[in-house]
Design an enzyme around this catalytic site. Structure first.
Site, PDB file in Angstrom:
ATOM      1  N   GLY A  20       1.217   4.145 -14.930  1.00 24.13           N
ATOM      2  CA  GLY A  20       1.335   3.682 -13.554  1.00 24.13           C
ATOM      3  C   GLY A  20       0.991   2.207 -13.418  1.00 24.13           C
ATOM      4  N   GLY A  23      -7.976   6.030 -12.835  1.00 19.01           N
ATOM      5  CA  GLY A  23      -7.956   5.027 -11.766  1.00 19.01           C
ATOM      6  C   GLY A  23      -6.911   3.950 -11.957  1.00 19.01           C
ATOM      7  N   CYS A  36      -1.335   9.336  -6.613  1.00 19.32           N
ATOM      8  CA  CYS A  36      -2.482   9.260  -7.529  1.00 19.32           C
ATOM      9  C   CYS A  36      -3.767   9.577  -6.752  1.00 19.32           C
ATOM     10  CB  CYS A  36      -2.603   7.875  -8.160  1.00 19.32           C
ATOM     11  SG  CYS A  36      -4.061   7.764  -9.228  1.00 19.32           S
ATOM     12  N   LYS A  39       7.234  10.283  -6.622  1.00 18.01           N
ATOM     13  CA  LYS A  39       6.346  11.268  -7.251  1.00 18.01           C
ATOM     14  C   LYS A  39       5.407  11.834  -6.194  1.00 18.01           C
ATOM     15  CE  LYS A  39       3.475  12.056 -11.320  1.00 18.01           C
ATOM     16  NZ  LYS A  39       3.091  11.510 -12.632  1.00 18.01           N
ATOM     17  N   GLY A  86       1.688  21.108 -16.341  1.00 22.17           N
ATOM     18  CA  GLY A  86       1.222  22.045 -17.366  1.00 22.17           C
ATOM     19  C   GLY A  86       2.285  22.534 -18.325  1.00 22.17           C
TER      20      GLY A  86
END
Lengths: 298, 244
Positions: A44, A70, A127, A162, A241
């Site tokens: 990111g 972060g 995020c 996203k 996952g």
């Protein structure tokens, strides 16, 4: 056999490295042929570089990992100068994951990317590990609509948004992103979660909460991918996952045009190659000629 | 270009207890690696999820040895393994210790921080003094003793050696290079009493991938956040901060 079209961009296969789990590909290059992947979503990136979070950044849970990195990154500008040339040595589609603290960060980052020949920006409005921006844009319909609209005004790139599983109403956020002009959606980012160190009587992470990923989130992510797929007309890229080819096929059947592999890269650097091969084998064995035959059949 | 193996399987030759919750694992095979480098190990599929990083304790032509402390799920599974069982490993990873033309070297370890020191001591061609601090009883000292000149022990409880911190019996002036591994408070205290440029610190951190991708194991340095797994685990004392 696995070739797929993602909002007008042709991918040789639907397997994409998820942002934040694959750097810019360099760390994995000794282990696997980067040309073999459908795509790589970059670490990111933000307009200004970020140091990331203090304190412990990784914590293992039952069948999962919590992270609080972060968005540590070198900035969009540094990426274009120092990392993009490396990534362009390979055939896999480069997807630039773009985050921001505020709308100007997103817009300025997108403007810098206008001068590159990348095709897809993955707009990270999900995020959970940054105090400003990030998920704050992705949990409310109005702010999601706003940031996507503003980016579409300045960018000629395909915009894949996203999404956060922590959204107030994920399906409505998805439809608002589509209405704002998003070309594709990717989901899900990590789940906001909490771990406590009982001996220290403190949260494990300095930020208290952190993002949960890995096999433990797969059934929820699958349900969310299906919900969103049924509600929008733009392609959906599923993740959450995925550890093997069977998991990837499940996400295709839930409505994914392509899939992203994240946590599994940490456990087996070659896992995406194995997933690609496993998907091919499954299709051969099942007599499936094209992924569209099974996409969204659930 | 041929790609590196990912995880490879190796057979266990022995897995013996050498102290309170401390085990020595010896695997069969011709493995590469320098002192200070590490391997990711696992003998499970997806539960637990992540592999665990362990320093190379020793390497011979046909074996590799790891010393580990049982602390959680992964190491509890490891301690139950026996001769003939199989284990998967990825490595060598990280940078390892740097060597030079030294006359007198100190090795300073705290607890399981002694793990990488055997292989290091075997590679050093000068006077080597070992300072090892423990909570109560010592371990692995017998294995270290053939390769070091002097041994100075301490323990928090006074069970062995000096009662107290190992740094209370350490004299930095005697050495032209110092290698250290242990808990961060110990390394930080050593930083405060040592000449920074001659002090090499091997750091421990929570890690997911071990190959530099996850950014989970970073440490604050003079050049920003660096990854313990690929930029370390060995850092020069002057470049690293522990207060981040």
């Amino acid at each position: 056999m696995l070739k797929t079209d993602l909002c007008g961009v042709s991918l040789k296969n639907p397997v994409i490295a998820a942002s934040g789990t694959f750097g810019f590909g360099r760390e994995f290059e000794p282990y696997l042929d980067l040309n073999a992947l459908g795509g790589i979503s970059t670490k990111g990136l933000t307009y200004h570089s970020k140091q990331g979070n203090t304190g412990q950044r990784i914590h293992e849970t039952a069948a999962g990992i919590m992270n609080s990195i972060g968005l540590q990154n070198p900035s969009v500008k540094s990426f274009i100068e120092n990392d993009l040339p490396f990534m362009k040595n390979f055939e896999s589609e480069i997807i630039v994951n773009l985050g921001g603290n505020n709308i100007d960060d997103y817009v300025n980052g997108a403007l810098l990317l206008e001068d590159t020949d990348i095709n897809i920006i993955e707009l990270n409005i999900s995020c959970p590990n940054v105090k400003e921006g990030g998920m704050a844009f992705g949990i409310k319909c109005e702010s999601a609509f706003y940031v996507v609209s503003e980016i579409k005004k300045v960018s000629s790139k395909k915009i894949m948004v996203k999404l956060s599983p922590n959204a107030d109403d994920l399906v409505r956020v998805a439809t608002e992103c589509e209405r704002a002009g998003a070309d594709a959606l990717s989901l899900v980012n990590t789940f906001n979660a909490l771990a406590i160190d009982i001996k220290r009587r403190k949260a494990v992470f300095d930020n208290i909460t952190a993002g949960l990923s890995g096999p433990c989130i797969k059934p929820i992510a699958l349900r969310m991918v299906r919900d969103v797929y049924k509600s929008v007309s733009i392609p959906v890229v599923g993740m959450g996952g995925i550890m093997n080819a069977a998991d990837a096929i499940e996400f295709i059947m839930a409505g994914s045009t392509a899939i992203q592999v994240g946590t599994a890269n940490f456990i087996n650097p070659k896992v995406m190659i194995e997933i690609i091969q496993g998907m091919e084998e499954f299709m051969e064995n099942e007599g499936i000629k094209n992924l569209d035959e099974i996409k969204g059949i659930i | 270009m041929a790609k590196k193996d990912s995880y490879v399987e190796a057979e266990i030759l022995s897995n013996e207890r050498v102290g309170d919750d401390v085990y020595k694992l010896v695997l069969s095979g011709n493995f590469e690696g320098q002192p200070g480098q590490f391997y990711m190990l696992k003998n499970w599929d997806l539960h637990p999820l992540l592999s665990r990083p362990f320093s190379i304790c020793d390497i011979t032509a046909d074996t590799i040895t790891f010393l580990y402390l049982v602390v959680g799920t992964g190491t509890k599974l490891l301690k139950d393994l026996h001769k003939g069982d199989k284990i998967s490993l990825l490595g060598p990873l990280g940078n390892g210790f740097e060597f030079g033309d030294y006359k007198k070297v100190a090795i300073v370890s705290g607890g399981i921080g002694i793990a990488p020191m055997l292989y290091l001591a075997k590679k050093l061609n000068c006077q080597v003094d070992l300072y090892a601090g423990f909570r109560d009883y010592d371990y692995f000292i017998k294995e270290m003793s053939p390769y070091v000149d002097n041994i100075y022990l301490s323990s928090d409880t006074g069970m062995v050696g000096h009662k107290g911190n190992v740094l209370e019996i350490y004299n930095d002036d005697k050495y032209d290079q110092v290698y250290a591994c242990g808990p961060n408070p110990m390394l930080n205290a050593l930083k405060n009493v040592s000449d920074q440029e001659k002090l090499q610190l091997s750091l421990e951190s929570h890690m997911a991938c071990g190959i530099g991708a996850c950014l989970g194991c970073t440490v604050n340095t003079t050049e920003g956040m660096k990854r313990v797994c690929v930029d370390g685990p060995v850092f020069t004392s002057s470049e690293v901060f522990f207060d981040a």
